[in-house]
Design an enzyme around this catalytic site. Structure first.
Site, PDB file in Angstrom:
ATOM      1  N   TYR A  28       0.841  -1.201   0.000  1.00  0.00           N
ATOM      2  CA  TYR A  28       0.000   0.000   0.000  1.00  0.00           C
ATOM      3  C   TYR A  28       0.878   1.253   0.000  1.00  0.00           C
ATOM      4  O   TYR A  28       0.651   2.184  -0.779  1.00  0.00           O
ATOM      5  CB  TYR A  28      -0.939  -0.021   1.223  1.00  0.00           C
ATOM      6  CG  TYR A  28      -1.650   1.283   1.451  1.00  0.00           C
ATOM      7  CD1 TYR A  28      -2.692   1.689   0.618  1.00  0.00           C
ATOM      8  CD2 TYR A  28      -1.271   2.134   2.495  1.00  0.00           C
ATOM      9  CE1 TYR A  28      -3.327   2.900   0.820  1.00  0.00           C
ATOM     10  CE2 TYR A  28      -1.907   3.347   2.696  1.00  0.00           C
ATOM     11  CZ  TYR A  28      -2.937   3.720   1.860  1.00  0.00           C
ATOM     12  OH  TYR A  28      -3.561   4.930   2.057  1.00  0.00           O
ATOM     13  N   GLU A  50     -11.654   5.494   4.862  1.00  0.00           N
ATOM     14  CA  GLU A  50     -11.154   6.434   5.873  1.00  0.00           C
ATOM     15  C   GLU A  50     -12.199   6.670   6.955  1.00  0.00           C
ATOM     16  O   GLU A  50     -11.869   6.782   8.136  1.00  0.00           O
ATOM     17  CB  GLU A  50     -10.730   7.769   5.243  1.00  0.00           C
ATOM     18  CG  GLU A  50      -9.514   7.686   4.341  1.00  0.00           C
ATOM     19  CD  GLU A  50      -8.200   7.416   5.057  1.00  0.00           C
ATOM     20  OE1 GLU A  50      -8.151   7.432   6.305  1.00  0.00           O
ATOM     21  OE2 GLU A  50      -7.202   7.193   4.350  1.00  0.00           O
ATOM     22  N   TRP A  58      -5.015   2.079  10.546  1.00  0.00           N
ATOM     23  CA  TRP A  58      -5.243   1.926   9.107  1.00  0.00           C
ATOM     24  C   TRP A  58      -5.041   0.476   8.668  1.00  0.00           C
ATOM     25  O   TRP A  58      -5.762  -0.014   7.812  1.00  0.00           O
ATOM     26  CB  TRP A  58      -4.347   2.888   8.334  1.00  0.00           C
ATOM     27  CG  TRP A  58      -4.537   2.805   6.851  1.00  0.00           C
ATOM     28  CD1 TRP A  58      -3.604   2.453   5.929  1.00  0.00           C
ATOM     29  CD2 TRP A  58      -5.738   3.069   6.110  1.00  0.00           C
ATOM     30  NE1 TRP A  58      -4.144   2.479   4.657  1.00  0.00           N
ATOM     31  CE2 TRP A  58      -5.459   2.854   4.745  1.00  0.00           C
ATOM     32  CE3 TRP A  58      -7.021   3.445   6.473  1.00  0.00           C
ATOM     33  CZ2 TRP A  58      -6.415   3.025   3.747  1.00  0.00           C
ATOM     34  CZ3 TRP A  58      -7.979   3.616   5.473  1.00  0.00           C
ATOM     35  CH2 TRP A  58      -7.668   3.404   4.130  1.00  0.00           C
TER      36      TRP A  58
END
Length: 195
Positions: A28, A50, A58
């Site tokens: 990522y 988000e 995350w």
């Protein structure tokens, strides 16, 4: 004697420290984070992800990304905006996503508002990138991760405008993370391989 395999060896890459050693996080970091996105579907995906991440790490969301993709109709904003009580209950029973009633309702609300912005501006890209100076990404000179802000004046402006429109789970800190994820800002370290 020179190693015959030397040309195939990968040198140790320098990455932003948050990427750690998890291969999913590194992928990522290397391929997405900080890369400018000018595609409404991907922007909608990050808006959903988000918002789901609020209060969590995350990596928790990243590990569930494929499940989110299935649960939220491959991030088709029109389909998500049309989710009804049956779809809401399906999501509440899906152990592969964060089963938070407010976040799920927020995602559906945000999908409807995302479409409103598309109608008003021609695309969500036009709207959100319109906050950026000359519509271009900001390349920050980050020497250490301590230099990376949690919010900026621009994230304050975007968040304030979106909240006024009714968006949920999009405060200035989440907005700044969204900006980083979609390359509106590039906060990779100066010596990072992904810069």
């Amino acid at each position: 004697m020179q190693n015959p395999n030397a040309q195939f060896q990968t040198p140790n890459l320098i990455r932003c420290s948050w990427a750690g050693t998890d291969p999913l996080y590194q992928k990522y970091h290397d391929e997405e984070w900080g890369k400018p996105v000018f595609d409404d579907k991907i922007l909608f995906e990050f808006l959903i992800l988000e918002g789901a991440q609020a209060g969590l790490s995350w990596i928790t969301i990243l590990r569930r990304r494929e499940t989110y993709r299935k649960a939220f109709a491959n991030f088709d904003v029109g389909k998500v905006a049309a989710f009804d009580e049956i779809e809401f209950q399906r999501l509440m029973n899906d152990a592969g996503i964060i089963r938070n009633k407010l976040k799920i309702n927020g995602a559906i609300t945000n999908a409807k508002l995302f479409i409103d912005i598309q109608k008003e501006y021609g695309s969500f890209v036009n709207y959100v990138w319109g906050f950026m100076p000359n519509g271009k990404p900001i390349l920050n000179n980050v020497k250490s991760m301590a230099d990376v802000p949690a919010r900026t004046e621009i994230s304050d402006q975007i968040s304030k405008d979106m909240k006024k429109r009714g968006f949920k789970f999009f405060g200035t800190t989440i907005c700044y993370a969204f900006m980083q994820a979609t390359g509106m800002v590039n906060d990779h370290l100066l010596n990072c391989c992904a810069r």
